[in-house]
Design an enzyme around this catalytic site. Sequence first.
Site, PDB file in Angstrom:
ATOM      1  N   GLY A   1       0.609  -1.062   0.056  1.00 58.04           N
ATOM      2  CA  GLY A   1      -0.222   0.231  -0.170  1.00 58.04           C
ATOM      3  C   GLY A   1       0.445   0.891   0.283  1.00 58.04           C
ATOM      4  O   GLY A   1       2.145   1.519  -0.680  1.00 58.04           O
TER       5      GLY A   1
ATOM      6  N   ASP B   1      12.998 -10.205   7.242  1.00 59.85           N
ATOM      7  CA  ASP B   1      12.850 -10.087   5.791  1.00 59.85           C
ATOM      8  C   ASP B   1      13.262  -8.361   5.959  1.00 59.85           C
ATOM      9  O   ASP B   1      13.273  -7.126   5.808  1.00 59.85           O
ATOM     10  CB  ASP B   1      11.007  -9.117   5.284  1.00 59.85           C
ATOM     11  CG  ASP B   1      10.789  -8.263   3.807  1.00 59.85           C
ATOM     12  OD1 ASP B   1      11.648  -8.820   2.922  1.00 59.85           O
ATOM     13  OD2 ASP B   1      10.231  -7.830   3.097  1.00 59.85           O
TER      14      ASP B   1
END
Length: 628
Positions: A340, A450
């Site tokens: 997003g 990550d």
Amino acid sequence: MPPNFFPAYSVFLMIMLIPVPRVVCEDNQQIVSCGAQFKCGNMVISYPFWGGSRPHYCGHPGFELTCDGEAPEFTMKEASYRILDINNSSHTLTVARADYWDSYCPPTYVNTTLNESLFSYNATDTEVNLYYDCPDDSQTQTAPSNQFNCTNIIGYYTTLDLNLGVSTESCGVYVTVPIFQSAATALVSGGGTLTLLTEALKGGFGLEWNASNSLCTECVQSGGQCGYTSNQFTCYCRNGNSSSTCRNTRSSSGSNVKKKIIIVGSVLMVLSIMVGCFTIIKCLLPVKTLVFWKKESEDDQNVEEFIRRYGSLAPKRYNYSDIKKMTKSLAYKLGHGGFGSVYKGELSDGRLVAVKVLSELKGNGEEFLNEVASISRTSHVNIVRLIGFCYDGAKRALIYEFMPKGSLDKFISDTDLQLEWKTMYQIAVGIGRGLEYLHRGCHTRILHFDIKPHNILLDEDFCPKIADFGLAKLCQRKESMVSLAHARGTAGYIAPEVFCRNFGGVSHKSDVYSYGMLVLEMLGGRKNRGAACTSDTYFPDWIYKHLEHGEDLILGRVVNQEDEETVRKMILVSLWCIQTNPRDRPSINKVVEMLEGSLQSLEIPPKPFLFSPTKSPQESSTTSLSAP
């Protein structure tokens, strides 16, 4: 109307008409017993605690106390805790490990583990790690101030801010004990003496309890006494018992019978109306709408369960209207990604924030709540702070502290923004310390999965903070390996064992691999998904060739010998981090130790067999590290 409704209707009616047993005598023995004071030392014990002269029905089952004359104690999950102070108004305790009260050499080694449904840790507290059965290096070096001896067993202790360069990887066992932050600060400023360690352990740490706190407050205000029977909170009143407050009780048995009849009749009427309405709605609404209705209800239950589980540790929940207000209707976009967009916002108190508004929703919100849960457990200078979250139907957002310098990736890829090597080195050490905290400093180990430049944010002083915990996994510290249903991470930074189990088990060493690739990217000034120094040379290969031939590593912006030593140290450490076999990689605390140590103590690591990918002239410069 469903065919099975009337039998269920009849059973429900029978259950409602069965008299509810109550232990009520003329003087109501419960309110007398639970109102009597139980003293231990200089403390007066009340709900939710019980024991001694307080019967079991005067407290919550998980709050039994014993009293040895000096201070009350309770036992939970194999460890005993001495209560040093009770604050009934704030529902908080100050406790200390009973087995560490007089000595840092306990009879058994038990980690501090509490029932999180009953207690929550003080978010501002820290902890001390005590290592036992360590090798004796006293013959080769002077014993550090954080070394101790337990009947011929060598031990060490460390905190997040006090390490003293001691390697603890060879120790047999370690125990984590929470302490107040002020005690940890005194340890550091006082040089880490054993006297200060003893004082820190004796000082204890803070806890907040959750045992129907609001119900008990309401009960006491109505003139009752708090208790616990039939697996639920009970308010003992002079004219009978209640589930919450004495204002709900009545003195006469006739009024109780009338009340029961009215309740039964009302419930049956409401049930009839609900069944009728649901039947009509089911006929009128399409199936797709009903499925969405069910999903929304399940999502709300997930959020409520999360808030209930984490209690005061849960970050503040905002409505989407609050998000629109703080971001001025999403006016200023800071960045955009697959999840997003991130917008700049301002809270009502004037604090600047970064608001991550998610555009792609997956499943029932588990991944979203996973990020909230993971980062809510953290408190470290190198971990970005989560201020709040929004879970408003399909609208979801995360509110973080604002980082004015943005993410690290732009300072790597943009030549006009490249930083000095001293700053890059400090950033690398800071990221390592943040990972060390996630792996060893939290009450529950957090694996990030990550680590990449885009997920490293920088404040105004270029202090790095690890962000984006959407792929993180929580596990117990004693777990050496974790299970994953599928590979997670970003291409170019994923450890080989994450996508192929033939390379080994997935563990905290997988984050170490990603960290090594990140540091290599900082060194090469290129993204690790592609070639670095030339159009046909992979950057780690280029480094190894120069190291093998004893050639100098001349990288951009190296202006003096200090820079050259710093760069060489970062190169050697990062190459150790990206070893193919996870067992050949150092732990992240060892990585930080290597970075802060001398260059002369570092050896050249072996070349991983995955190097290097071959490329044809037609191929682009996006060859993956994992390519054959």
